[in-house]
Scaffold this motif. Sequence first.
Motif, mmCIF file in Angstrom:
data_model
loop_
_atom_site.group_PDB
_atom_site.id
_atom_site.type_symbol
_atom_site.label_atom_id
_atom_site.label_comp_id
_atom_site.label_asym_id
_atom_site.label_seq_id
_atom_site.Cartn_x
_atom_site.Cartn_y
_atom_site.Cartn_z
ATOM 1 N N ARG A 66 0.972 -1.279 0.255
ATOM 2 C CA ARG A 66 -0.002 -0.057 0.079
ATOM 3 C C ARG A 66 0.620 1.247 0.269
ATOM 4 O O ARG A 66 1.840 1.246 1.177
ATOM 5 C CB ARG A 66 -0.564 0.177 0.983
ATOM 6 N N THR A 67 0.384 2.151 -0.894
ATOM 7 C CA THR A 67 1.201 3.187 -1.222
ATOM 8 C C THR A 67 0.490 4.157 -0.962
ATOM 9 O O THR A 67 -0.266 4.364 -1.843
ATOM 10 C CB THR A 67 2.693 2.929 -2.237
ATOM 11 N N ASP A 68 1.049 5.954 -0.443
ATOM 12 C CA ASP A 68 0.249 7.054 -0.679
ATOM 13 C C ASP A 68 0.839 7.543 -1.967
ATOM 14 O O ASP A 68 1.931 7.477 -1.978
ATOM 15 C CB ASP A 68 0.582 7.219 0.787
ATOM 16 N N TYR A 69 -0.086 8.343 -2.258
ATOM 17 C CA TYR A 69 0.909 8.958 -3.660
ATOM 18 C C TYR A 69 0.047 10.838 -3.109
ATOM 19 O O TYR A 69 -1.127 10.166 -3.291
ATOM 20 C CB TYR A 69 0.311 8.354 -5.313
ATOM 21 N N GLN A 70 0.973 11.998 -4.047
ATOM 22 C CA GLN A 70 -0.622 12.718 -3.947
ATOM 23 C C GLN A 70 -0.916 13.079 -5.479
ATOM 24 O O GLN A 70 -0.402 12.867 -6.171
ATOM 25 C CB GLN A 70 1.128 13.875 -3.082
ATOM 26 N N LEU A 71 -2.658 13.936 -5.405
ATOM 27 C CA LEU A 71 -3.261 13.560 -6.692
ATOM 28 C C LEU A 71 -2.006 14.707 -7.442
ATOM 29 O O LEU A 71 -2.522 16.039 -6.458
ATOM 30 C CB LEU A 71 -4.424 13.846 -6.068
ATOM 31 N N ILE A 72 -1.925 15.324 -8.552
ATOM 32 C CA ILE A 72 -1.573 16.018 -9.360
ATOM 33 C C ILE A 72 -2.500 16.560 -10.270
ATOM 34 O O ILE A 72 -3.475 17.793 -10.025
ATOM 35 C CB ILE A 72 -0.308 15.960 -10.243
ATOM 36 N N ASP A 73 -3.624 15.524 -11.362
ATOM 37 C CA ASP A 73 -4.019 15.739 -12.056
ATOM 38 C C ASP A 73 -5.226 15.018 -12.716
ATOM 39 O O ASP A 73 -5.002 14.309 -12.101
ATOM 40 C CB ASP A 73 -3.686 16.021 -13.037
ATOM 41 N N ILE A 74 -6.654 14.667 -12.302
ATOM 42 C CA ILE A 74 -7.522 13.615 -14.033
ATOM 43 C C ILE A 74 -7.390 14.370 -14.584
ATOM 44 O O ILE A 74 -7.559 15.306 -14.788
ATOM 45 C CB ILE A 74 -8.647 14.114 -12.485
ATOM 46 N N SER A 75 -6.950 13.268 -15.858
ATOM 47 C CA SER A 75 -7.151 13.240 -16.944
ATOM 48 C C SER A 75 -8.736 13.433 -17.317
ATOM 49 O O SER A 75 -9.629 12.045 -16.991
ATOM 50 C CB SER A 75 -6.130 12.576 -17.854
ATOM 51 N N GLU A 76 -9.263 13.247 -19.193
ATOM 52 C CA GLU A 76 -10.173 13.431 -19.596
ATOM 53 C C GLU A 76 -10.888 11.933 -19.661
ATOM 54 O O GLU A 76 -11.891 11.665 -19.639
ATOM 55 C CB GLU A 76 -10.463 13.943 -20.153
ATOM 56 N N ASP A 77 -9.897 11.040 -20.025
ATOM 57 C CA ASP A 77 -10.156 9.863 -19.900
ATOM 58 C C ASP A 77 -10.024 8.475 -19.135
ATOM 59 O O ASP A 77 -9.663 7.963 -18.767
ATOM 60 C CB ASP A 77 -8.749 9.158 -21.166
ATOM 61 N N GLY A 78 -9.741 8.975 -17.543
ATOM 62 C CA GLY A 78 -10.430 8.365 -17.048
ATOM 63 C C GLY A 78 -8.689 8.093 -16.143
ATOM 64 O O GLY A 78 -9.612 7.308 -15.250
ATOM 65 N N VAL A 89 -5.034 9.013 -13.677
ATOM 66 C CA VAL A 89 -5.366 10.199 -12.304
ATOM 67 C C VAL A 89 -3.027 10.101 -12.818
ATOM 68 O O VAL A 89 -2.945 9.441 -13.403
ATOM 69 C CB VAL A 89 -5.583 9.804 -11.040
ATOM 70 N N SER A 90 -3.130 11.496 -12.428
ATOM 71 C CA SER A 90 -1.341 11.851 -12.348
ATOM 72 C C SER A 90 -1.170 11.671 -10.750
ATOM 73 O O SER A 90 -1.899 13.045 -10.105
ATOM 74 C CB SER A 90 -1.167 12.831 -13.077
ATOM 75 N N LEU A 91 -0.019 11.001 -10.548
ATOM 76 C CA LEU A 91 0.541 11.050 -8.928
ATOM 77 C C LEU A 91 1.640 11.770 -9.163
ATOM 78 O O LEU A 91 2.357 11.496 -9.626
ATOM 79 C CB LEU A 91 -0.196 9.875 -8.344
ATOM 80 N N LEU A 92 2.133 11.946 -7.822
ATOM 81 C CA LEU A 92 3.058 12.543 -7.670
ATOM 82 C C LEU A 92 3.594 11.003 -6.872
ATOM 83 O O LEU A 92 3.307 10.766 -5.394
ATOM 84 C CB LEU A 92 3.329 13.856 -6.769
ATOM 85 N N THR A 93 5.083 10.802 -6.868
ATOM 86 C CA THR A 93 5.890 9.666 -5.710
ATOM 87 C C THR A 93 6.331 10.699 -4.875
ATOM 88 O O THR A 93 6.900 12.012 -5.071
ATOM 89 C CB THR A 93 6.568 8.591 -6.819
ATOM 90 N N GLU A 94 6.763 9.729 -3.962
ATOM 91 C CA GLU A 94 7.999 10.404 -2.952
ATOM 92 C C GLU A 94 9.033 10.639 -3.962
ATOM 93 O O GLU A 94 9.616 11.889 -3.181
ATOM 94 C CB GLU A 94 8.488 9.306 -1.734
ATOM 95 N N SER A 95 9.493 10.361 -4.892
ATOM 96 C CA SER A 95 11.052 10.934 -5.006
ATOM 97 C C SER A 95 10.978 11.583 -6.086
ATOM 98 O O SER A 95 11.982 12.803 -6.963
ATOM 99 C CB SER A 95 11.388 9.431 -5.994
ATOM 100 N N GLY A 96 9.277 12.394 -6.656
ATOM 101 C CA GLY A 96 9.330 13.397 -6.554
ATOM 102 C C GLY A 96 9.281 13.835 -8.835
ATOM 103 O O GLY A 96 8.761 13.816 -9.746
ATOM 104 N N ASP A 97 8.848 12.022 -9.362
ATOM 105 C CA ASP A 97 8.378 11.489 -10.224
ATOM 106 C C ASP A 97 6.612 11.503 -10.550
ATOM 107 O O ASP A 97 6.130 11.613 -9.168
ATOM 108 C CB ASP A 97 9.129 10.502 -10.303
#
Length: 159
Positions: A88-100, A102-110
Amino acid sequence: MSDEEHHFESKADAGASKTYPQQAGTIRKNGYIVIKNRPCKVFEVSTSKTGKHGHAKCHFVGIDIFTAKKLEDIVPSSHNCDVPHVNRTDYQLIDISEDGFVSLLTESGDTKDDLRLPTDENLLKQIKDGFAEGKDLVVSVMSAMGEEQICALKDIGPK
């Protein structure tokens, strides 16, 4: 031999197995088990007495951690069952695209852009509403047996 130093970047499972064996009699409620090639959380375990053929049987009722389907299996308690490696890993939500996706931010900044929005209506609504309101959201992603899915949501305050 070579004088060069080799540097390997270790990722938790370098070709490691997606499951590990565990004796059926030691698997308990709220643990994990593979039933019909699906990773499941154990919902109920009952053990029968040894019969005339000498094996006590364990009856497992599990709920698939990705589809929430109920699955059952009966295994002799002395035999091994497959248990999935569940992370189980936590990521910060950056964006939700039109096609369903999600863009997530990892701990390493990627960024991690290969996950779809969850199919659970309640969670989906919470994520979309929170994102529309401009909240800082952290999603928990559960991964097991090569599958990943968003399973929980946390609000860490306004942007």
